[in-house]
Design an enzyme around this catalytic site. Sequence first.
Site, PDB file in Angstrom:
ATOM      1  N   ALA A   1       0.805  -1.231   0.000  1.00 29.80           N
ATOM      2  CA  ALA A   1       0.000   0.000   0.000  1.00 29.80           C
ATOM      3  C   ALA A   1       0.843   1.290   0.000  1.00 29.80           C
ATOM      4  O   ALA A   1       0.644   2.161  -0.854  1.00 29.80           O
ATOM      5  CB  ALA A   1      -0.968  -0.043   1.183  1.00 29.80           C
ATOM      6  N   ASP A  14      -4.082  -2.823   3.792  1.00 26.49           N
ATOM      7  CA  ASP A  14      -4.290  -1.977   2.610  1.00 26.49           C
ATOM      8  C   ASP A  14      -5.311  -0.893   2.874  1.00 26.49           C
ATOM      9  O   ASP A  14      -5.324   0.144   2.211  1.00 26.49           O
ATOM     10  CB  ASP A  14      -4.694  -2.834   1.423  1.00 26.49           C
ATOM     11  CG  ASP A  14      -3.484  -3.603   0.942  1.00 26.49           C
ATOM     12  OD1 ASP A  14      -3.128  -4.599   1.593  1.00 26.49           O
ATOM     13  OD2 ASP A  14      -2.854  -3.148  -0.035  1.00 26.49           O
ATOM     14  N   ASN A  74      -6.599  -6.685   4.184  1.00 21.97           N
ATOM     15  CA  ASN A  74      -5.192  -7.022   3.940  1.00 21.97           C
ATOM     16  C   ASN A  74      -5.129  -8.252   3.031  1.00 21.97           C
ATOM     17  O   ASN A  74      -6.178  -8.828   2.663  1.00 21.97           O
ATOM     18  CB  ASN A  74      -4.451  -7.263   5.259  1.00 21.97           C
ATOM     19  CG  ASN A  74      -2.939  -7.345   5.046  1.00 21.97           C
ATOM     20  OD1 ASN A  74      -2.359  -6.501   4.364  1.00 21.97           O
ATOM     21  ND2 ASN A  74      -2.298  -8.367   5.586  1.00 21.97           N
TER      22      ASN A  74
HETATM   23  O1  MRU Z   1      -1.157  -7.350  -3.316  1.00 20.87           O
HETATM   24  P1  MRU Z   1      -0.042  -6.719  -2.538  1.00 20.87           P
HETATM   25  O2  MRU Z   1       1.228  -7.498  -2.566  1.00 20.87           O
HETATM   26  O3  MRU Z   1       0.149  -5.256  -2.915  1.00 20.87           O
HETATM   27  O4  MRU Z   1      -0.568  -6.743  -1.044  1.00 20.87           O
HETATM   28  C1  MRU Z   1       0.201  -6.173  -0.049  1.00 20.87           C
HETATM   29  C2  MRU Z   1      -0.378  -6.343   1.295  1.00 20.87           C
HETATM   30  O5  MRU Z   1      -1.432  -6.887   1.480  1.00 20.87           O
HETATM   31  C3  MRU Z   1       0.365  -5.693   2.421  1.00 20.87           C
HETATM   32  O6  MRU Z   1       0.162  -6.403   3.607  1.00 20.87           O
HETATM   33  C4  MRU Z   1      -0.140  -4.267   2.621  1.00 20.87           C
HETATM   34  O7  MRU Z   1      -0.134  -3.555   1.407  1.00 20.87           O
HETATM   35  C5  MRU Z   1       0.656  -3.523   3.615  1.00 20.87           C
HETATM   36  S1  MRU Z   1       2.303  -3.244   3.049  1.00 20.87           S
HETATM   37  C6  MRU Z   1       3.114  -2.293   4.182  1.00 20.87           C
END
Ligand code: MRU
Length: 359
Positions: free
Chosen positions: A46, A233, A243
């Site tokens: 995110a 997210d 998340n």
């Molecule tokens: O699909 P992604 O890899 O972008 O998903 C990421 C996540 O779910 C993370 O846990 C979230 O973005 C937090 S990152 C600090």
Amino acid sequence: MRTVEWNRDKVCLIDQRVLPAEYRVLQLETPKEVAWAIRDMAVRGAPAIGAAAAFGLALAARRSPARDRAGLWRDLEEAAAVLRAARPTAVNLAWALQRVLNRVAAESDPQGMRAAALAEAQAIADEDVAINRRLGEIGAALIPDGATILHHCNTGALATVDYGTALGVIRTAHEQGKRVHVLVDETRPLLQGARLTAWELQQLGIPFTLIADNAAGHFLRTGQVDIVLVGADRVAANGDVANKIGTYKLAVVAKENGVPFYPCVPTSTIDLSTPTGDDIPIEERPAEEVTDLTFRGKPIAPAGVRVANPAFDITPHRYVTGIITENGIAYPPFTVTLKRVVLSTPKRNKDAAATAPSC
Ligand code: MRU
């Protein structure tokens, strides 16, 4: 280098699709290329996609041929719409774009607007690193010496501009000399745990064990986990947490076994305008992400199977012990405490979230 940075009028990204086999840096020259990189998950996590989108808007400002304020504003809004549509769940994406637009809107001429877009994007990137450091300090206070921490997806330097959120907490505890051990969920289907978290922990010299996602319940039930740390997210106003898919199952099993479950988030991930998790859009990703793995050189599924691939899930707030932010830890009742941590954010961030563009 940082995961996302501006260098000589280009947006430079570590390409997360090819790690850990290959370390490749992409140099993007248009906002459309940045939107593609976000959609294709060359950049992901995110906070990282928020910073990348902000730099994408700075690129749009640089490349626009517009000579007057109205023309440049139109080009920026168009680019922001393309970037915003790249991924729907992480609120940091829309938040960062809005923050850049708000800053640009205060300028009266194209030259000032172009400079302001880049300055704001750079500020978002720099602040992200400082926020993660603070969050790491606050969260590390919860980690006892000798703790085993269960972690899902990737929340490290690669998911942010640098340092990380949940992984930043683990990193701070390690830097403080605490002996920690991380159980790393592989995180199907795109294996952010196996590919990215394992790679980061290995580089940092933090002890870890990679586990299949299906093994997490076993480790929780048998008393082998002290705390579960994840990222998010989007956090809704009531404390429901969106998340990476699989987080909900972890939280339920953690609660069943009396193990604390903490999402670690910058306050930019808290969306007070979204009342509950049911109001958060869940991204559905291509079927090939599930089927295009091979097992002993052969596809893992028969050709043509029907696939569902939601990229995120919602963990209802009743399973959340607390939410670690750079402004402190919010505990239930989240409708009260989340407001408190968001409102103690320095004024510039609050304005960005609250003000509509005025062009
Ligand atoms: O699909 P992604 O890899 O972008 O998903 C990421 C996540 O779910 C993370 O846990 C979230 O973005 C937090 S990152 C600090």
